[in-house]
Design a protein around this motif. Structure first.
Motif, mmCIF file in Angstrom:
data_model
loop_
_atom_site.group_PDB
_atom_site.id
_atom_site.type_symbol
_atom_site.label_atom_id
_atom_site.label_comp_id
_atom_site.label_asym_id
_atom_site.label_seq_id
_atom_site.Cartn_x
_atom_site.Cartn_y
_atom_site.Cartn_z
ATOM 1 N N PRO A 66 0.729 -1.164 -0.062
ATOM 2 C CA PRO A 66 0.092 -0.227 -0.444
ATOM 3 C C PRO A 66 0.929 1.498 0.324
ATOM 4 O O PRO A 66 2.280 1.173 0.371
ATOM 5 C CB PRO A 66 -0.836 -0.403 1.118
ATOM 6 C CG PRO A 66 -0.171 -1.510 1.667
ATOM 7 C CD PRO A 66 0.294 -1.842 0.788
ATOM 8 N N THR A 67 0.928 2.120 -0.569
ATOM 9 C CA THR A 67 1.728 3.341 -0.895
ATOM 10 C C THR A 67 1.393 3.842 0.562
ATOM 11 O O THR A 67 2.810 4.782 0.592
ATOM 12 C CB THR A 67 0.295 4.692 -1.299
ATOM 13 O OG1 THR A 67 -0.819 4.730 -0.757
ATOM 14 C CG2 THR A 67 0.548 4.267 -2.657
ATOM 15 N N SER A 68 0.530 3.970 1.810
ATOM 16 C CA SER A 68 0.868 4.052 2.718
ATOM 17 C C SER A 68 1.893 3.384 3.906
ATOM 18 O O SER A 68 2.293 3.852 4.724
ATOM 19 C CB SER A 68 -0.170 3.999 3.927
ATOM 20 O OG SER A 68 -0.869 2.277 4.076
ATOM 21 N N THR A 69 2.321 2.415 3.051
ATOM 22 C CA THR A 69 3.629 1.583 3.685
ATOM 23 C C THR A 69 4.817 2.604 3.423
ATOM 24 O O THR A 69 5.057 2.549 2.817
ATOM 25 C CB THR A 69 3.589 0.048 3.431
ATOM 26 O OG1 THR A 69 2.464 -0.788 3.140
ATOM 27 C CG2 THR A 69 4.748 -0.606 4.240
ATOM 28 N N GLY A 70 6.412 1.794 4.488
ATOM 29 C CA GLY A 70 7.132 2.558 3.911
ATOM 30 C C GLY A 70 7.951 2.067 2.825
ATOM 31 O O GLY A 70 9.179 1.374 2.858
ATOM 32 N N GLN A 71 7.206 2.465 1.635
ATOM 33 C CA GLN A 71 7.725 1.631 0.170
ATOM 34 C C GLN A 71 9.531 1.378 0.163
ATOM 35 O O GLN A 71 10.465 1.034 -0.874
ATOM 36 C CB GLN A 71 7.090 2.403 -1.141
ATOM 37 C CG GLN A 71 5.891 1.619 -1.313
ATOM 38 C CD GLN A 71 5.139 2.353 -1.952
ATOM 39 O OE1 GLN A 71 5.607 3.366 -2.419
ATOM 40 N NE2 GLN A 71 4.034 1.153 -2.386
ATOM 41 N N SER A 72 10.393 2.413 0.688
ATOM 42 C CA SER A 72 12.004 3.284 0.549
ATOM 43 C C SER A 72 12.310 1.523 1.235
ATOM 44 O O SER A 72 13.958 1.718 1.105
ATOM 45 C CB SER A 72 11.517 4.253 0.713
ATOM 46 O OG SER A 72 11.893 4.478 2.148
ATOM 47 N N VAL A 73 11.899 0.820 2.190
ATOM 48 C CA VAL A 73 12.374 0.823 2.848
ATOM 49 C C VAL A 73 12.411 -1.422 2.490
ATOM 50 O O VAL A 73 13.446 -1.845 2.985
ATOM 51 C CB VAL A 73 11.572 0.420 4.397
ATOM 52 C CG1 VAL A 73 12.587 -0.395 5.160
ATOM 53 C CG2 VAL A 73 11.368 2.160 5.513
ATOM 54 N N TRP A 74 11.579 -1.181 1.838
ATOM 55 C CA TRP A 74 10.797 -3.058 1.032
ATOM 56 C C TRP A 74 10.946 -3.115 -0.143
ATOM 57 O O TRP A 74 10.395 -1.667 -0.766
ATOM 58 C CB TRP A 74 9.745 -2.967 1.929
ATOM 59 C CG TRP A 74 9.456 -3.213 3.389
ATOM 60 C CD1 TRP A 74 9.300 -2.377 3.959
ATOM 61 C CD2 TRP A 74 9.775 -4.201 4.082
ATOM 62 N NE1 TRP A 74 8.879 -2.476 4.722
ATOM 63 C CE2 TRP A 74 9.492 -3.538 4.938
ATOM 64 C CE3 TRP A 74 9.872 -5.877 4.207
ATOM 65 C CZ2 TRP A 74 9.722 -4.422 6.290
ATOM 66 C CZ3 TRP A 74 10.471 -6.479 5.180
ATOM 67 C CH2 TRP A 74 10.360 -6.334 6.236
#
Length: 178
Positions: A66-74
């Motif tokens: 989801p866009t709310s998840t820290g996408q830069s971390v995963w």
């Protein structure tokens, strides 16, 4: 001063542990911690009878956070079955959760330029025990890896190969910290 030093040391140990392959404590939203891996088994829609080509499954995995998840971390992609422990954990979980019957799942391996590779680009160990006997074939152009239920007694899935353009009922994603 001592508390700051202890906090800094603890943080350093946690950071070093993450880079040395220690298990994740939690996974991104929509993923479950399975052993030491963050895994998402796509829901099989029996009613909708939705199926996926390899490219569709990979696309869905790569965009599964989801866009709310820290996408830069995963980072997310189809799961790589780069060790037997992971395949055993996934097999056990799928057998426990699969209420619609034993179905195949796309995973992240494919035949690229004459070499079997995982989605990360690393070579697949063809001598590992993840594949069915006599698989994968060499020179299988346009093929990808999926897992099939092959050992009901031990509740075990094994890897096999299939045309990238054919359809499979489901897929399995993996989230890894960058």
């Amino acid at each position: 001063m001592c508390r700051s030093l202890i906090a800094a040391t603890t943080l350093l140990l946690l950071l070093v542990g993450c880079h040395q392959g220690f298990a994740y404590k939690e996974c991104p939203e929509g993923y479950i911690l399975l052993g030491e891996y963050c895994i998402k088994v796509a829901d099989y829609q029996l009613v909708a009878n939705k199926t996926y080509t390899y490219a569709e499954a990979q696309f869905r995995c790569q965009r599964s956070l989801p866009t709310s998840t820290g996408q830069s971390v995963w980072t997310t992609d189809l799961v790589e079955l780069d060790d037997n422990k992971k395949l055993e954990a996934i097999s056990k979980h799928v057998f426990e959760q699969d209420s619609v019957g034993r179905i195949p799942y796309w995973v992240g391996g494919e035949y690229v330029n004459g070499v079997w590779k995982w989605v990360s680009g690393s070579k697949i160990n063809l001598r590992s025990h993840i594949f069915l006997p006599d698989e994968p074939e060499i020179n299988e152009t346009n093929r990808a890896v999926y897992i099939v239920p092959a050992d009901m007694k031990h509740k075990r899935y094994y890897a096999s190969t299939y045309s990238r353009m054919d359809i499979v009922p489901s897929y399995i994603c993996e989230a890894k910290q960058k």
